[in-house]
Design an enzyme around this catalytic site. Structure first.
Site, PDB file in Angstrom:
ATOM      1  N   ARG A   1       5.914   6.753  -5.918  1.00  0.00           N
ATOM      2  CA  ARG A   1       5.719   5.675  -5.238  1.00  0.00           C
ATOM      3  C   ARG A   1       6.774   5.538  -3.980  1.00  0.00           C
ATOM      4  NH1 ARG A   1       1.968   5.774  -8.144  1.00  0.00           N
ATOM      5  NH2 ARG A   1       1.435   4.233  -9.647  1.00  0.00           N
TER       6      ARG A   1
ATOM      7  N   SER B   1       1.541  -3.579 -10.546  1.00  0.00           N
ATOM      8  CA  SER B   1       2.830  -3.227 -11.279  1.00  0.00           C
ATOM      9  C   SER B   1       4.176  -3.765 -10.495  1.00  0.00           C
ATOM     10  CB  SER B   1       3.090  -1.686 -11.498  1.00  0.00           C
ATOM     11  OG  SER B   1       2.072  -0.940 -11.911  1.00  0.00           O
TER      12      SER B   1
ATOM     13  N   GLU C   1       8.612  -2.609  -7.516  1.00  0.00           N
ATOM     14  CA  GLU C   1       7.938  -1.564  -6.798  1.00  0.00           C
ATOM     15  C   GLU C   1       7.498  -2.441  -5.349  1.00  0.00           C
ATOM     16  OE1 GLU C   1       4.498   0.479  -8.874  1.00  0.00           O
ATOM     17  OE2 GLU C   1       3.171  -0.360  -7.239  1.00  0.00           O
TER      18      GLU C   1
HETATM   19  C1  LIG Z   1      -3.735  -5.792  -8.946  1.00  0.00           C
HETATM   20  C2  LIG Z   1      -2.969  -4.674  -8.219  1.00  0.00           C
HETATM   21  C3  LIG Z   1      -2.951  -3.577  -8.557  1.00  0.00           C
HETATM   22  C4  LIG Z   1      -2.426  -2.473  -7.880  1.00  0.00           C
HETATM   23  N1  LIG Z   1      -2.353  -1.029  -8.353  1.00  0.00           N
HETATM   24  C5  LIG Z   1      -1.836  -0.395  -7.982  1.00  0.00           C
HETATM   25  C6  LIG Z   1      -1.930   1.205  -8.238  1.00  0.00           C
HETATM   26  O1  LIG Z   1      -2.667   1.669  -9.270  1.00  0.00           O
HETATM   27  N2  LIG Z   1      -1.165   2.263  -7.712  1.00  0.00           N
HETATM   28  C7  LIG Z   1      -0.459   1.856  -6.653  1.00  0.00           C
HETATM   29  O2  LIG Z   1       0.157   2.808  -6.062  1.00  0.00           O
HETATM   30  N3  LIG Z   1      -0.287   0.738  -6.068  1.00  0.00           N
HETATM   31  C8  LIG Z   1      -0.900  -0.294  -6.710  1.00  0.00           C
HETATM   32  N4  LIG Z   1      -0.731  -1.699  -6.030  1.00  0.00           N
HETATM   33  C9  LIG Z   1       0.101  -1.921  -4.952  1.00  0.00           C
HETATM   34  C10 LIG Z   1      -0.556  -2.081  -3.645  1.00  0.00           C
HETATM   35  O3  LIG Z   1      -1.926  -2.306  -3.848  1.00  0.00           O
HETATM   36  C11 LIG Z   1      -0.472  -0.803  -2.926  1.00  0.00           C
HETATM   37  O4  LIG Z   1       0.901  -0.524  -2.696  1.00  0.00           O
HETATM   38  C12 LIG Z   1      -1.279  -0.956  -1.386  1.00  0.00           C
HETATM   39  O5  LIG Z   1      -1.160   0.367  -0.871  1.00  0.00           O
HETATM   40  C13 LIG Z   1      -0.225  -1.965  -0.622  1.00  0.00           C
HETATM   41  O6  LIG Z   1      -1.629  -2.108   0.494  1.00  0.00           O
HETATM   42  P1  LIG Z   1      -1.219  -3.341   1.385  1.00  0.00           P
HETATM   43  O7  LIG Z   1      -2.346  -3.088   2.611  1.00  0.00           O
HETATM   44  O8  LIG Z   1      -1.489  -4.700   0.613  1.00  0.00           O
HETATM   45  O9  LIG Z   1       0.394  -3.248   2.067  1.00  0.00           O
HETATM   46  P2  LIG Z   1       1.075  -4.504   2.124  1.00  0.00           P
HETATM   47  O10 LIG Z   1       1.546  -5.288   0.727  1.00  0.00           O
HETATM   48  O11 LIG Z   1       0.704  -5.351   3.382  1.00  0.00           O
HETATM   49  O12 LIG Z   1       2.581  -3.604   2.663  1.00  0.00           O
HETATM   50  C14 LIG Z   1       3.235  -2.993   1.946  1.00  0.00           C
HETATM   51  C15 LIG Z   1       4.374  -2.191   2.488  1.00  0.00           C
HETATM   52  O13 LIG Z   1       3.577  -1.168   3.599  1.00  0.00           O
HETATM   53  C16 LIG Z   1       3.922  -1.451   4.885  1.00  0.00           C
HETATM   54  N5  LIG Z   1       2.751  -1.113   5.740  1.00  0.00           N
HETATM   55  C17 LIG Z   1       1.425  -1.839   5.340  1.00  0.00           C
HETATM   56  N6  LIG Z   1       0.458  -1.387   6.339  1.00  0.00           N
HETATM   57  C18 LIG Z   1       1.334  -0.821   7.328  1.00  0.00           C
HETATM   58  C19 LIG Z   1       0.894   0.021   8.421  1.00  0.00           C
HETATM   59  N7  LIG Z   1      -0.178   0.101   8.788  1.00  0.00           N
HETATM   60  N8  LIG Z   1       1.711   0.829   8.987  1.00  0.00           N
HETATM   61  C20 LIG Z   1       3.016   0.977   8.538  1.00  0.00           C
HETATM   62  N9  LIG Z   1       3.713   0.208   7.403  1.00  0.00           N
HETATM   63  C21 LIG Z   1       2.681  -0.629   6.782  1.00  0.00           C
HETATM   64  C22 LIG Z   1       4.420  -2.733   4.935  1.00  0.00           C
HETATM   65  O14 LIG Z   1       5.426  -3.072   5.844  1.00  0.00           O
HETATM   66  C23 LIG Z   1       5.201  -3.010   3.549  1.00  0.00           C
HETATM   67  O15 LIG Z   1       6.209  -2.327   3.368  1.00  0.00           O
HETATM   68  C24 LIG Z   1      -1.610  -2.565  -6.922  1.00  0.00           C
HETATM   69  C25 LIG Z   1      -1.533  -4.063  -6.422  1.00  0.00           C
HETATM   70  C26 LIG Z   1      -2.423  -5.287  -7.190  1.00  0.00           C
HETATM   71  C27 LIG Z   1      -2.241  -6.472  -6.400  1.00  0.00           C
END
Ligand SMILES: Cc1cc2nc3c(=O)[nH]c(=O)nc-3n(C[C@H](O)[C@H](O)[C@H](O)COP(=O)(O)OP(=O)(O)OC[C@H]3O[C@@H](n4cnc5c(N)ncnc54)[C@H](O)[C@@H]3O)c2cc1C
Length: 338
Positions: A164, A238, A334
């Site tokens: 992660r 998580s 996380e």
């Molecule tokens: C129900 C649920 C289940 C999940 N299950 C998992 C799982 O099984 N495994 C797992 O690893 N994660 C899981 N996650 C966490 C999440 O889905 C991941 O971390 C996902 O990659 C976040 O994507 P996001 O676009 O929503 O990022 P955001 O929440 O918008 O951003 C997260 C971080 O990434 C940065 N960021 C976003 N986009 C960019 C970009 N284009 N360039 C540079 N930085 C950027 C942001 O600044 C921030 O620091 C889960 C979340 C939920 C709600």
């Protein structure tokens, strides 16, 4: 580049927490990022890069300029003898991209189906689930440096992927807007079935040579059963990372808590199940205001309605203290807390 002011971020974070962005800029191309960098006011302003908002906890309004990444597109870049190289724009939905690769006949990402969020955020925390991490399929990414406006292409070594974790949470945090990500999907395809819940599916169904779509369907079914749908019950997945400890530390904890759920890793460390520890401390179902510990899975904090960020963090800190008190382990959140 589209700039908006006074934007509610409630629809843009999966926990459904209230917060307002003073300025929000929609980024649809590399050129949009350069326009931000070159703009006299926006260029100097502190910035936050937002994807799908599924891994953030908003505790206050955002004075920073929010760059909401919406770069579209997905394509097969190249078919090699040993792999398909596929690419997606950072703004694409991760799950839709995984489904698209399967429809096109490019298997390899099926274990990561249904993870919320965007393709652009997937390398940031090296998303992982059901026995597979993004780094095992990562080829390279493109981005734009927010200090210089220059385009960069970054390969796996420089990403420094960990559990992660990646360079985008450290020296490049908030510095590079990821605009496109490429994946290497190896040929011949081999199923990844080592995860206990997938082994169970094989045993239950008798399908011992599942295809990639079958594995995706199993992963989707397991996830739907275990995790709350953010559309119905706000959450960020998580809430805490599973702590990694040395075998000696683990033996010490087992001495006191023989039941503790733990997984030895190939590098010699041991991963402890944070959800089990939280449950063992009696947190399932407990709440602070609108924030609560999910009653089916203690690792997930949820918004039972009207939660605010400070309630989520008060609950999270209380959990950290009680887990530390009992196991001597400091749980690390996380999601990014803002
Ligand atoms: C129900 C649920 C289940 C999940 N299950 C998992 C799982 O099984 N495994 C797992 O690893 N994660 C899981 N996650 C966490 C999440 O889905 C991941 O971390 C996902 O990659 C976040 O994507 P996001 O676009 O929503 O990022 P955001 O929440 O918008 O951003 C997260 C971080 O990434 C940065 N960021 C976003 N986009 C960019 C970009 N284009 N360039 C540079 N930085 C950027 C942001 O600044 C921030 O620091 C889960 C979340 C939920 C709600």
């Amino acid at each position: 580049m589209q700039t908006e002011t006074g934007v509610s971020l409630k629809p843009y974070n999966s926990f459904g927490l209230p917060a307002v962005a003073e300025t929000l800029v929609r980024i649809r191309s590399d050129a949009d990022v350069r326009r931000v960098v070159d703009d006299p006011a926006l260029g100097r302003a502190p910035k936050f890069i937002l994807g799908g908002g599924s891994n953030i906890i908003l505790t206050r309004d955002m004075p920073q300029t929010v760059l909401k990444v919406e770069v579209p597109g997905r394509r097969l870049v190249e078919e090699r003898d040993d792999a398909w190289i596929v690419e997606a724009g950072a703004g694409e939905s991760w799950h839709d991209f995984v489904m698209w690769t399967l429809e096109q006949g490019f298997p390899g990402l099926e274990n990561l189906a249904l993870i919320p969020g965007t393709v652009g955020a997937s390398p940031v925390q090296n998303i992982g689930a059901y026995g597979l991490e993004l780094r095992e399929r990562f080829e390279s990414l493109d981005g734009v440096d927010l200090r210089t406006g220059l385009g960069v292409t970054i390969g796996p070594e420089m990403c420094a992927f960990g559990y992660r974790d990646s360079v985008f949470k450290h020296s490049l945090a908030g510095r590079v807007v990821i605009t496109r990500v490429r994946f290497r999907l190896p040929k011949p395809w081999r199923p990844v079935l080592g995860y206990l819940e997938l082994e169970r599916k094989v045993a239950e169904t008798g399908v011992d040579e599942p295809g990639a779509q079958q594995i995706a369907d199993w992963v989707i079914a397991i996830r739907r059963h275990k995790l709350p749908d953010p559309q119905q019950l706000g959450n960020a997945g998580s809430f805490f990372k599973n702590p990694l400890v040395s075998p000696e530390q683990c033996r010490d904890i087992i001495g006191r808590d023989p039941e503790i759920v733990h997984y030895p890793l190939p590098d010699g460390q041991v991963k402890l199940a944070a959800g089990w520890m939280i449950d063992a401390c009696g947190w399932k179902g407990k709440s602070v205001g609108g924030a609560a510990v999910y009653d089916k899975q203690a690792l997930v904090l949820v918004n039972r309605g009207g939660a605010i960020g400070s309630e989520v963090m008060t609950l999270a800190r209380a959990i950290q203290e009680s887990v530390y008190g009992r196991f001597g382990i400091r749980l690390e959140p996380e999601p990014v807390v803002l």
